[in-house]
Design an enzyme around this catalytic site. Sequence first.
Site, mmCIF file in Angstrom:
data_model
loop_
_atom_site.group_PDB
_atom_site.id
_atom_site.type_symbol
_atom_site.label_atom_id
_atom_site.label_comp_id
_atom_site.label_asym_id
_atom_site.label_seq_id
_atom_site.Cartn_x
_atom_site.Cartn_y
_atom_site.Cartn_z
ATOM 1 C CG ASP A 10 -1.671 1.069 1.375
ATOM 2 O OD1 ASP A 10 -2.398 1.633 0.536
ATOM 3 O OD2 ASP A 10 -1.583 1.989 2.410
ATOM 4 C CG ASP A 12 -1.655 8.859 1.572
ATOM 5 O OD1 ASP A 12 -0.898 8.907 2.502
ATOM 6 O OD2 ASP A 12 -2.615 9.498 1.142
#
Length: 262
Positions: A10, A12
Amino acid sequence: MERVKGLLIDLDGTLYHGKNRIDGADDLIRKLRERKIPYLFVTNNSSRTPEQVAEHLGGMGIPASPEEVCTSSLAAASYIAHESPGAKVAILGEEGLRSALLDAGLEPTEEIPQYVVQGIDRSFNYQSLAKAVQWIRTGAVSVLTNPDLLLPSDTGLTPGAGSLGAAIEAASGVKPIVIGKPSSILMKYATDRLGISPSDAIVLGDNMRTDIAAGANAGCKTVLVMTGITTDENMEEHMKAAGVAPDYVCRDLYEAADLLCG
């Protein structure tokens, strides 16, 4: 941990906050490259192209190439192209979504589309809503790149693609096909690109309700890193809401690098 065959990372909240790199993000990617562990940056963000995502990461000192980026827009385009090659699509989204759909050989139209494909769209207005609802109610398939209701910005939280999608769903009465996390579709697209089974992949993320849930839904192993959304205080709440638990929990990215890279 068994040798990692592929890692889905992932962005952010996991590698950065906005324009600020999280401590250890560059070290993690460097170690993955040194050990030749395959990985992809996997993001729900549908607005950016892979080139723009890689540039954003590089600007923070995190090594990245466009080929290492996997967005919900790319997964949506792949999904539709597989289901209906060359399909006519109405696009409610920004550059990243439009580029992905065109590159997949799909045909943009506002005349009787087969699919209405919606992501974050900062030009979305009442006319956009009315058209989308009419198309869907007359037979077009509704596809939502990602269900995120809110997005972080320099001025605080702002409505995300999921908020726009909620208006379309409410008015049309049709649930969309969701591509991004917590759906397994994005994870399956990413593991296919790596050439591995989801059961041989590990998802690394900070959000129980999206990253970890998507990994679990796809059959991947999961590593929760406490660098973003999930904290000691809210972890139980998020686990309950997600209905899953991570396979591993790391305090920071240095601990994650030790776990994943040995």
